[in-house]
Design an enzyme around this catalytic site. Sequence first.
Site, short mmCIF file in Angstrom:
data_model
loop_
_atom_site.label_atom_id
_atom_site.label_comp_id
_atom_site.label_asym_id
_atom_site.label_seq_id
_atom_site.Cartn_x
_atom_site.Cartn_y
_atom_site.Cartn_z
N THR A 85 -0.66 14.60 7.20
CA THR A 85 -1.27 15.58 8.11
C THR A 85 -2.80 15.47 8.14
O THR A 85 -3.46 16.30 8.77
CB THR A 85 -0.90 17.00 7.64
OG1 THR A 85 -1.20 17.10 6.24
CG2 THR A 85 0.56 17.32 7.87
N GLY A 102 9.93 3.34 8.05
CA GLY A 102 10.84 4.37 8.56
C GLY A 102 11.70 3.86 9.69
O GLY A 102 12.89 4.20 9.81
N SER A 143 5.91 5.35 5.77
CA SER A 143 5.23 4.83 6.96
C SER A 143 6.19 4.71 8.14
O SER A 143 7.41 4.60 7.96
CB SER A 143 4.65 3.46 6.64
OG SER A 143 5.70 2.53 6.48
N GLU A 192 10.32 11.57 8.12
CA GLU A 192 9.00 12.20 8.11
C GLU A 192 8.00 11.07 7.95
O GLU A 192 7.71 10.65 6.84
CB GLU A 192 8.94 13.21 6.96
CG GLU A 192 8.06 14.40 7.26
CD GLU A 192 6.69 14.24 6.66
OE1 GLU A 192 5.80 13.74 7.39
OE2 GLU A 192 6.51 14.59 5.50
N LEU A 193 7.52 10.55 9.09
CA LEU A 193 6.74 9.31 9.08
C LEU A 193 5.26 9.58 9.38
O LEU A 193 4.78 10.69 9.18
CB LEU A 193 7.37 8.31 10.06
CG LEU A 193 8.89 8.17 9.95
CD1 LEU A 193 9.44 7.21 10.99
CD2 LEU A 193 9.30 7.74 8.54
C1 UN1 Z 1 2.63 14.74 3.64
O1 UN1 Z 1 1.46 14.39 3.74
O2 UN1 Z 1 3.55 13.90 3.47
O3 UN1 Z 1 0.82 20.11 5.44
C2 UN1 Z 1 3.06 16.14 3.63
C3 UN1 Z 1 0.46 19.49 4.45
C4 UN1 Z 1 1.35 19.49 3.24
C5 UN1 Z 1 2.40 18.45 3.36
C6 UN1 Z 1 1.94 17.10 3.70
N1 UN1 Z 1 1.97 20.78 3.08
O4 UN1 Z 1 -0.59 18.89 4.42
#
Ligand code: UN1
Length: 539
Positions: free
Chosen positions: A331, A279, A275, A296-297
């Site tokens: 994502t 983070g 989160s 990578e948050l």
């Molecule tokens: C994540 O949700 O931490 O693009 C990564 C995507 C995946 C990675 C998500 N390849 O949805």
Amino acid sequence: MLQLSFALTRHVLLRKKILASCKRPAVFMSTLLINQPQYAWLKDLGLKEENEGVYNGKWGGRGEIVTTYCPANNEPIARVQQANLEDYEETIKKAKEAWKTWADVPAPKRGEIVRQIGDALRQKIQVLGSLVSLEMGKILVEGVGEVQEYVDVCDYAVGLSRMIGGPVLPSERPGHALIEQWNPVGLVGIITAFNFPVAVYGWNNAIAMICGNACLWKGAPTTSLISVAVTKIIAKVLEDNKMPGAICSLICGGADIGTTMAKDERVDLLSFTGSTKVGKQVALMVQERFGRSLLELGGNNALVVFEDADLNLVIPSALFAAVGTAGQRCTTARRLLLHESIHDEVVEKLSKAYAQIRIGDPWDSNTLYGPLHTKQAVTMFLHAVEQAKQQGGSVVYGGKALNRSGNYVEPTIVTGLPHDASIVHTETFAPILYVLKFKTEEEAFAWNNEVKQGLSSSIFTKDLGRIFRWLGPKGSDCGVVNVNIPTSGAEIGGAFGGEKHTGGGRESGSDSWKLYMRRSTCTINYSKDLPLAQGIKFQ
Ligand code: UN1
């Protein structure tokens, strides 16, 4: 006594439930799933009733014993003994020591070992994918899919192991060479989240390894069995190659271990996925010691649909992006920006598509949508739906928890909220899609960018000019900028990560490897003179 009678009541109730279900054998619920015959395959991953959660060439663990639960029914799977701070100390020392061996292995030979790790994962892909489904709760194809990401990034890293390097640059001085040399940073700490318990480690581990780093992994406590199973696969490859196992060390643990890693100067790079809130604390702790972090948050990703969009692409894209992994990808599409001329049509079509979603056990191949990971996530979902209503939204689909065992909620669509409502600007890790109505391209691009996070974004249009404006300086400010595809499901070949409160890190493909190395600018004088740069005479 009270506890005992509660346990007995629960036992009787649960036993009744099991007997009522013809799918499951009549076993006591206090029995761990691993001891039930239909979960015997867990043993193919080397898992037992009680597992050691520390690996540094040797397995161990003296910390708390954590039981992990299946999110689809909240039944206990098996136990993992986590690390205490002594385990941490011992493991980091071994990982540092192992690095000395690993750093001397030529990069293409490191690549060969990563290739073997990829192959070992390939062989276990179904069983490991099933464990992801059982312990994390995502549907089987997605569980297998994320093991596939690890396999793919291993293949990618093998190629990369013969390509990493820097240029020889023209020196301004005669008889001088100007060279860029890339060396491993040393030890890479990798803290991963529950939602991608295999793939995110894979992106970091495969690239960090070919770069010549040792790794120290802490996964999420609720997916500890996955961390142990993956590490067992890697450990066997390292041991078969007579390499120190501590090159890929595992340290299962909670926030105490995470904090220790963040503060520890011996962790040369800390890669953190989680989160934005946590983070930020991690980033500050690492910065405090001038360390390096790769963050990578959170995301608050929008799908922007223009009047000329092909709705045959839009509906399945929105469905996958918003509902896939039950809304628990960073994502995941959380905002659907619709041009006013197509708003009602898209909402209607999407609601119909939502009604077709097959909800069920995540490991059932017919299921498209499984549970949330924890009970707390269900509470967070209900709270967010309440907030959305209070802030003026209408729930046009879903909105409730499901009346079945496990952490199931209805995939949810909310319309009518202002684009800047506070709930729309909040990342709730659940399948809630806020639909917003816009008039102009300018407005849509501005709304896409006005949230704090900057991970992923997509537009749907056939207008070439608009596509290039979207990719350009006044277009999307995210790290992932898509056209006519969903916000989620990024390929491993590109650099993955986002801007602003998403943390700025990049993992996986393209030149992300550079973050796992330190660059030296080297000037070598092979002449007999000492000309100074900038033509300076110092005599
Ligand atoms: C994540 O949700 O931490 O693009 C990564 C995507 C995946 C990675 C998500 N390849 O949805």
